[in-house]
Design a protein around this motif. Structure first.
Motif, PDB file in Angstrom:
ATOM      1  N   THR A 260       1.038  -1.492   0.042  1.00  0.00           N
ATOM      2  CA  THR A 260       0.303  -0.085   0.295  1.00  0.00           C
ATOM      3  C   THR A 260       1.138   1.524  -0.150  1.00  0.00           C
ATOM      4  N   GLU A 261       2.073   1.178   0.748  1.00  0.00           N
ATOM      5  CA  GLU A 261       2.317   2.775   0.662  1.00  0.00           C
ATOM      6  C   GLU A 261       3.446   2.967  -0.675  1.00  0.00           C
ATOM      7  N   ALA A 262       3.391   1.377  -0.931  1.00  0.00           N
ATOM      8  CA  ALA A 262       4.296   1.655  -3.109  1.00  0.00           C
ATOM      9  C   ALA A 262       3.560   2.429  -3.602  1.00  0.00           C
ATOM     10  N   LEU A 263       2.116   1.871  -3.177  1.00  0.00           N
ATOM     11  CA  LEU A 263       1.090   2.148  -4.053  1.00  0.00           C
ATOM     12  C   LEU A 263       0.362   4.037  -3.853  1.00  0.00           C
ATOM     13  N   ARG A 264       0.760   4.466  -2.926  1.00  0.00           N
ATOM     14  CA  ARG A 264       0.452   5.235  -1.908  1.00  0.00           C
ATOM     15  C   ARG A 264       1.175   6.416  -2.736  1.00  0.00           C
ATOM     16  N   ARG A 265       2.866   6.395  -2.512  1.00  0.00           N
ATOM     17  CA  ARG A 265       3.796   6.802  -3.094  1.00  0.00           C
ATOM     18  C   ARG A 265       3.903   7.117  -4.654  1.00  0.00           C
ATOM     19  N   GLU A 266       3.494   5.897  -5.465  1.00  0.00           N
ATOM     20  CA  GLU A 266       3.140   6.315  -6.398  1.00  0.00           C
ATOM     21  C   GLU A 266       1.803   7.584  -7.459  1.00  0.00           C
ATOM     22  N   LEU A 267       1.046   7.526  -6.227  1.00  0.00           N
ATOM     23  CA  LEU A 267       0.417   8.366  -6.699  1.00  0.00           C
ATOM     24  C   LEU A 267       0.914   9.858  -6.557  1.00  0.00           C
ATOM     25  N   LEU A 268       1.030   9.984  -5.715  1.00  0.00           N
ATOM     26  CA  LEU A 268       1.617  11.280  -5.204  1.00  0.00           C
ATOM     27  C   LEU A 268       2.733  11.665  -5.921  1.00  0.00           C
ATOM     28  N   ARG A 269       3.465  11.028  -6.548  1.00  0.00           N
ATOM     29  CA  ARG A 269       3.858  10.807  -8.061  1.00  0.00           C
ATOM     30  C   ARG A 269       3.011  11.491  -9.425  1.00  0.00           C
ATOM     31  N   LEU A 270       2.241  10.562  -9.621  1.00  0.00           N
ATOM     32  CA  LEU A 270       1.818  10.759 -10.752  1.00  0.00           C
ATOM     33  C   LEU A 270       0.787  12.273 -10.273  1.00  0.00           C
ATOM     34  N   SER A 271       0.173  12.267  -8.908  1.00  0.00           N
ATOM     35  CA  SER A 271      -0.303  13.290  -8.734  1.00  0.00           C
ATOM     36  C   SER A 271       0.696  14.905  -9.036  1.00  0.00           C
ATOM     37  N   HIS A 272       1.337  14.690  -9.033  1.00  0.00           N
ATOM     38  CA  HIS A 272       2.298  16.208  -8.914  1.00  0.00           C
ATOM     39  C   HIS A 272       2.476  16.171 -10.309  1.00  0.00           C
ATOM     40  N   LYS A 273       2.395  15.161 -11.700  1.00  0.00           N
ATOM     41  CA  LYS A 273       2.340  15.378 -12.290  1.00  0.00           C
ATOM     42  C   LYS A 273       0.999  16.099 -13.175  1.00  0.00           C
ATOM     43  N   VAL A 274       0.357  15.294 -12.725  1.00  0.00           N
ATOM     44  CA  VAL A 274      -0.972  15.782 -13.913  1.00  0.00           C
ATOM     45  C   VAL A 274      -0.695  17.277 -13.005  1.00  0.00           C
ATOM     46  N   ALA A 275      -0.478  17.597 -11.447  1.00  0.00           N
ATOM     47  CA  ALA A 275      -0.946  19.052 -11.291  1.00  0.00           C
ATOM     48  C   ALA A 275      -0.225  20.383 -11.906  1.00  0.00           C
ATOM     49  N   GLY A 276       1.327  19.209 -12.180  1.00  0.00           N
ATOM     50  CA  GLY A 276       2.825  20.664 -13.220  1.00  0.00           C
ATOM     51  C   GLY A 276       1.514  20.216 -15.161  1.00  0.00           C
ATOM     52  N   ARG A 277       0.551  19.352 -15.307  1.00  0.00           N
ATOM     53  CA  ARG A 277       0.457  19.707 -16.677  1.00  0.00           C
ATOM     54  C   ARG A 277      -0.782  20.757 -16.620  1.00  0.00           C
ATOM     55  N   LEU A 278      -1.755  20.396 -15.393  1.00  0.00           N
ATOM     56  CA  LEU A 278      -3.256  21.647 -15.059  1.00  0.00           C
ATOM     57  C   LEU A 278      -2.366  23.284 -14.412  1.00  0.00           C
ATOM     58  N   ARG A 279      -0.762  23.217 -14.026  1.00  0.00           N
ATOM     59  CA  ARG A 279      -1.011  24.502 -13.805  1.00  0.00           C
ATOM     60  C   ARG A 279      -0.457  25.460 -15.489  1.00  0.00           C
ATOM     61  N   SER A 280       0.503  24.143 -16.134  1.00  0.00           N
ATOM     62  CA  SER A 280       1.173  25.095 -17.363  1.00  0.00           C
ATOM     63  C   SER A 280       0.020  25.261 -18.403  1.00  0.00           C
ATOM     64  N   SER A 281      -1.274  24.829 -18.257  1.00  0.00           N
ATOM     65  CA  SER A 281      -2.418  24.719 -18.744  1.00  0.00           C
ATOM     66  C   SER A 281      -3.184  25.610 -18.857  1.00  0.00           C
ATOM     67  N   GLY A 282      -2.730  26.102 -17.552  1.00  0.00           N
ATOM     68  CA  GLY A 282      -3.483  27.191 -17.056  1.00  0.00           C
ATOM     69  C   GLY A 282      -5.301  26.786 -16.443  1.00  0.00           C
ATOM     70  N   LEU A 283      -5.339  24.976 -16.270  1.00  0.00           N
ATOM     71  CA  LEU A 283      -6.693  24.705 -15.649  1.00  0.00           C
ATOM     72  C   LEU A 283      -6.176  24.529 -14.986  1.00  0.00           C
ATOM     73  N   GLN A 284      -7.591  24.073 -14.252  1.00  0.00           N
ATOM     74  CA  GLN A 284      -7.813  23.603 -12.879  1.00  0.00           C
ATOM     75  C   GLN A 284      -8.765  22.160 -12.715  1.00  0.00           C
ATOM     76  N   ALA A 285      -8.537  21.694 -11.571  1.00  0.00           N
ATOM     77  CA  ALA A 285      -9.827  20.411 -11.670  1.00  0.00           C
ATOM     78  C   ALA A 285     -10.955  20.401 -10.874  1.00  0.00           C
ATOM     79  N   SER A 286     -11.857  20.180 -11.032  1.00  0.00           N
ATOM     80  CA  SER A 286     -12.979  20.279  -9.705  1.00  0.00           C
ATOM     81  C   SER A 286     -13.269  18.319  -9.857  1.00  0.00           C
ATOM     82  N   GLY A 287     -12.620  17.576 -10.650  1.00  0.00           N
ATOM     83  CA  GLY A 287     -12.904  16.118 -10.093  1.00  0.00           C
ATOM     84  C   GLY A 287     -11.593  15.555 -10.512  1.00  0.00           C
ATOM     85  N   LEU A 288     -11.379  14.532  -9.714  1.00  0.00           N
ATOM     86  CA  LEU A 288     -10.345  12.968 -10.248  1.00  0.00           C
ATOM     87  C   LEU A 288     -11.424  12.056 -10.074  1.00  0.00           C
ATOM     88  N   SER A 289     -10.014  11.749 -11.247  1.00  0.00           N
ATOM     89  CA  SER A 289     -10.202   9.775 -11.237  1.00  0.00           C
ATOM     90  C   SER A 289      -9.243   8.781 -10.583  1.00  0.00           C
TER      91      SER A 289
END
Length: 399
Positions: A260-289
Motif C-alpha cells: 500500500t505504501e508503494a501505491l501511495r507513493r506512486e499516486l503522489l508522483r502521478l498527482s504532482h505530474k498531473v498537477a504540473g500539467r494543469l498549471r502549465s495549461s492554465g487549468l484547474q480540476a474539480s474532479g479526479l479519478s
C-alpha cells in the motif's frame, strides 16, 4: 454561387502507423519487417507496422500478448521526443493551408479547407497536396479523407488506409454512408453494436430506415444521434481551439505491487505530474479519478469531486489516496495505477482561499518549482519522499 461551391470541405488527416514510420526514417533497412513500438518490460503496444498487424497485433494490447501473436516481430522502444518534434512540423505545415485546424492527437487532425478552393484547387487536388506536402516536410505517409461532414471525413480516411485518399462528394454522401456496416458510425462501440445487432441492424442503411423513436426507446439519446448520422446530419464544425476534457498520467509496474505504501507513493508522483500539467495549461480540476488494474488485467476506475477547483499536487494526491482506501482489501497485486484530473476549467491565476493556509503555501511552492523547471529543464523538482523511490516504467499518456 452554386450549392456545391458553398458546401464545406473538411479533411481528416491521419498519419499511417506514425510511431513505426517515424522509426523507419532512421532505420530504413527495417522496412517490410514486422515492427512493434513499445516500452521495455510490462508495457503495451504503442504502434505496429501493417506487417505485424496482419498477425493480429494492435495498439494498446500488452506487449507480452503481441509477442505471442507475432513472435518474429522486432520491438523498438519509443522515442517520444522524436514523435513530438515530427508532429509539431506536421501541424505547422497544416497551419500554412488553413487557420481552421483541430488537432486530435500527435498524428491526427481535422482541417476546414472551405475557404482555400481558389488557392488549393478542388477536394481531390487538396488531398493530394496534403499528402505530398507531408512527404516533403517530414518524409512520412499520411491518409486523407475529405467530405462536407467531419464524421464522414473521418470514416473516409479510415477506409482509405494506408497511404490513401478518399473524397466523398456531397451528392454521394448518403450512398457512401448506407454502404457501411453499423460499426463505422461514431459512437458505435462493441456494446452498442451488440444492441443494434439484436435489433437486426447491421448496416448504416438499416439504422437510417429504422424509425427514430424506436432507436430512441432502445438506446436513448445515442439512438437519436445514430439516426442523425445515418442520414448524414452532423452540425459540428472544425474547432481550432480544443479544450482538454481531462489530464492524466499512469504507470505500469515492472513487477506487480502489493505494498500500500508503494501505491501511495506512486499516486503522489502521478498527482504532482498531473498537477504540473494543469498549471502549465492554465487549468484547474474539480474532479479526479483513479484507475487501477489487477494482475489479471481487470481494470477499475473510481472518481471523486474535489472540495474546490484545484491544481495542487497534494490535494490531488489526497483525493487519490482516499479513492484507493475506499477500495478496501485488494484481491490481487496491482499491475497499473493512474490518476486523471477531470471537470477542467480555466484558472484565473489566483491562489484558492481555504480554511487551511497550508494549501496556499503548497500551491505557491509548486508554482516556484514550475518556474525552476521552466528555467532549468533538466532539473527534477519533486516531493522529498519520492527522491529515493525507484521510478516504475512509464506509459506515455496523451491525456
Amino acid at each position: 454561387m452554386t450549392s456545391r461551391s458553398r458546401a464545406p470541405i473538411i479533411a481528416h488527416v491521419d498519419m499511417d502507423a506514425f510511431y513505426v514510420e517515424a522509426e523507419l526514417l532512421d532505420k530504413p533497412e527495417l522496412r517490410g519487417e514486422k515492427i512493434i513500438v513499445a516500452g521495455e518490460g510490462r508495457s503495451v503496444v504503442l504502434s505496429a507496422s501493417y506487417e505485424a498487424r496482419r498477425d493480429g497485433v494492435r495498439s494498446a494490447i500488452p506487449l507480452s500478448r503481441a509477442r505471442q501473436l507475432s513472435p518474429t516481430a522486432i520491438v523498438i522502444p519509443p522515442q517520444m521526443h522524436r514523435y513530438r518534434e515530427l508532429s509539431a512540423r506536421i501541424m505547422a505545415y497544416f497551419d500554412t493551408l488553413t487557420h481552421l485546424k483541430e488537432q486530435l492527437s500527435v498524428d491526427e487532425a481535422f482541417l476546414d479547407l472551405t475557404g482555400a478552393r481558389r488557392r488549393l484547387g478542388d477536394p481531390e487536388q487538396m488531398g493530394q497536396l496534403i499528402r505530398e506536402g507531408i512527404r516533403a516536410e517530414v518524409g512520412l505517409p499520411a491518409t486523407v479523407g475529405i467530405a462536407d461532414r467531419k464524421f464522414i471525413a473521418k470514416i473516409a480516411s479510415t477506409r482509405a488506409k494506408p497511404d490513401g485518399l478518399l473524397v466523398v462528394p456531397p451528392a454521394a454522401r448518403i450512398k457512401f454512408l448506407h454502404s457501411l456496416p453499423a460499426s463505422a458510425l461514431w459512437g458505435v462501440g462493441a456494446k452498442t453494436n451488440e444492441v443494434l445487432a439484436g435489433m437486426g441492424l447491421r448496416t448504416v442503411q438499416q439504422i437510417a430506415e429504422m424509425p427514430r423513436e424506436i432507436l430512441a426507446k432502445k438506446l436513448g439519446a445515442v439512438g437519436e444521434h445514430l439516426h442523425d448520422l445515418a442520414w448524414g446530419h452532423d452540425p459540428r464544425g472544425v474547432e481550432p481551439v480544443r479544450e482538454e476534457k481531462s489530464i492524466g498520467a499512469e504507470e505500469t509496474f515492472a513487477e506487480d505491487i502489493r505494498s500500500t505504501e508503494a501505491l501511495r507513493r506512486e499516486l503522489l508522483r502521478l498527482s504532482h505530474k498531473v498537477a504540473g500539467r494543469l498549471r502549465s495549461s492554465g487549468l484547474q480540476a474539480s474532479g479526479l479519478s483513479m484507475k487501477i488494474r489487477w494482475r489479471d488485467f481487470t481494470t477499475l476506475t473510481r472518481s471523486a469531486v474535489l472540495r474546490h477547483p484545484s491544481q495542487s499536487g497534494p490535494e490531488l494526491h489526497a483525493a487519490a489516496v482516499r479513492l484507493l482506501e475506499k477500495l478496501g482489501d485488494r484481491p490481487q497485486p496491482v499491475r497499473l495505477i493512474g490518476v486523471r484530473a477531470e471537470k477542467l476549467s480555466r484558472s484565473d491565476g489566483s491562489l484558492q482561499l481555504s480554511f487551511d493556509a497550508h494549501d496556499d503555501d503548497w500551491l505557491a511552492a509548486q508554482r516556484a518549482s514550475d518556474a525552476v523547471s521552466g528555467k532549468f529543464p533538466g532539473a527534477a523538482v519533486q516531493p522529498a519522499s519520492l527522491l529515493d523511490a525507484e521510478k516504475p516504467q512509464e506509459n506515455p499518456d496523451s491525456g
